[in-house]
Design a protein around this motif. Sequence first.
Motif, PDB file in Angstrom:
ATOM      1  N   GLU A   1      36.978  22.781  54.570  1.00 50.87           N
ATOM      2  CA  GLU A   1      37.537  23.859  53.741  1.00 50.87           C
ATOM      3  C   GLU A   1      37.130  23.711  52.278  1.00 50.87           C
ATOM      4  OE1 GLU A   1      41.751  23.993  54.306  1.00 50.87           O
ATOM      5  OE2 GLU A   1      41.573  24.346  56.450  1.00 50.87           O
TER       6      GLU A   1
ATOM      7  N   ALA B   1      48.286  36.071  46.453  1.00 46.36           N
ATOM      8  CA  ALA B   1      48.525  36.110  47.902  1.00 46.36           C
ATOM      9  C   ALA B   1      49.876  35.489  48.234  1.00 46.36           C
ATOM     10  CB  ALA B   1      47.401  35.379  48.639  1.00 46.36           C
ATOM     11  N   ALA B   2      50.235  34.410  47.536  1.00 50.12           N
ATOM     12  CA  ALA B   2      51.521  33.759  47.777  1.00 50.12           C
ATOM     13  C   ALA B   2      52.669  34.661  47.331  1.00 50.12           C
ATOM     14  CB  ALA B   2      51.581  32.419  47.046  1.00 50.12           C
TER      15      ALA B   2
ATOM     16  N   ALA C   1      40.633  28.418  42.051  1.00 51.51           N
ATOM     17  CA  ALA C   1      41.105  28.600  43.434  1.00 51.51           C
ATOM     18  C   ALA C   1      42.616  28.778  43.468  1.00 51.51           C
ATOM     19  CB  ALA C   1      40.685  27.407  44.287  1.00 51.51           C
ATOM     20  N   ALA C   2      43.339  28.015  42.652  1.00 58.32           N
ATOM     21  CA  ALA C   2      44.804  28.133  42.605  1.00 58.32           C
ATOM     22  C   ALA C   2      45.209  29.519  42.094  1.00 58.32           C
ATOM     23  CB  ALA C   2      45.392  27.044  41.712  1.00 58.32           C
TER      24      ALA C   2
ATOM     25  N   ASP D   1      36.813  26.559  47.992  1.00 58.01           N
ATOM     26  CA  ASP D   1      35.811  27.216  48.821  1.00 58.01           C
ATOM     27  C   ASP D   1      34.502  27.312  48.026  1.00 58.01           C
ATOM     28  OD1 ASP D   1      34.499  30.021  49.634  1.00 58.01           O
ATOM     29  OD2 ASP D   1      35.616  29.199  51.341  1.00 58.01           O
TER      30      ASP D   1
ATOM     31  N   HIS E   1      43.512  32.235  42.471  1.00 57.12           N
ATOM     32  CA  HIS E   1      43.238  33.183  43.558  1.00 57.12           C
ATOM     33  C   HIS E   1      44.357  33.159  44.604  1.00 57.12           C
ATOM     34  CE1 HIS E   1      39.320  34.553  42.363  1.00 57.12           C
ATOM     35  NE2 HIS E   1      38.797  33.348  42.367  1.00 57.12           N
ATOM     36  N   ARG E   2      44.954  31.984  44.814  1.00 58.81           N
ATOM     37  CA  ARG E   2      46.014  31.863  45.826  1.00 58.81           C
ATOM     38  C   ARG E   2      47.339  32.433  45.343  1.00 58.81           C
ATOM     39  NH1 ARG E   2      43.383  26.834  46.582  1.00 58.81           N
ATOM     40  NH2 ARG E   2      44.877  25.799  45.213  1.00 58.81           N
ATOM     41  N   GLU E   3      47.593  32.434  44.034  1.00 64.45           N
ATOM     42  CA  GLU E   3      48.876  32.887  43.496  1.00 64.45           C
ATOM     43  C   GLU E   3      49.242  34.313  43.897  1.00 64.45           C
ATOM     44  OE1 GLU E   3      48.786  32.209  39.293  1.00 64.45           O
ATOM     45  OE2 GLU E   3      48.844  30.030  39.546  1.00 64.45           O
TER      46      GLU E   3
ATOM     47  N   GLU F   1      39.031  24.169  40.951  1.00 59.83           N
ATOM     48  CA  GLU F   1      40.328  24.021  41.602  1.00 59.83           C
ATOM     49  C   GLU F   1      41.391  24.869  40.906  1.00 59.83           C
ATOM     50  OE1 GLU F   1      40.576  19.736  41.843  1.00 59.83           O
ATOM     51  OE2 GLU F   1      38.950  19.700  43.344  1.00 59.83           O
TER      52      GLU F   1
END
Length: 164
Positions: A98, A151-152, A144-145, A11, A147-149, A141
């Motif tokens: 995206e 939430a997952a 971003a990964a 993003d 940041h996603r961890e 990247e």
Amino acid sequence: MAVRHRVIKADPAVVWEVLADGNRYAEWVVGTGDSRPRSGRWPRKDASLTYEIRLGPVRLNNQTVVRHCREGSLLELEIIAGLLGTARFSIELREWGEDCLVLVDEHPLRGAGAAVHNVGVEALIQLRHRSMLARLARCCEETAARHREPAAREASGAEGTGRA
């Protein structure tokens, strides 16, 4: 003028997060040693960073000054490289689905760099930009990964508590 672009799978807000962290400058700018704040608050106008450039055995202390900032989308920098002169470096971010389209534009302003600027120098700048954009993509990247961890993990934990 050395203009290059790359789509980064992150993003634009994540890409800006990396650009706005002056301590990470050396992670994505090719040839740059540890960066640290010199003055102001990066990336606000007139803020600056100092860092070392390595050219083989030669070490040069340089600085980069923010000349214009449109938070989240545009960062225009002046690279001050002592006897080599100064250069304008612009980074523009655009939403691309995206992802983020990153456009970089660099050209010499003053000094020896401006005096010897030619097609050959332009080709070297293009090679440097290709490598720099690859490094920036990797930084963004990976960020971003990360940041996603959480939430997952949160989503999988919520699913796990609903089962009995």
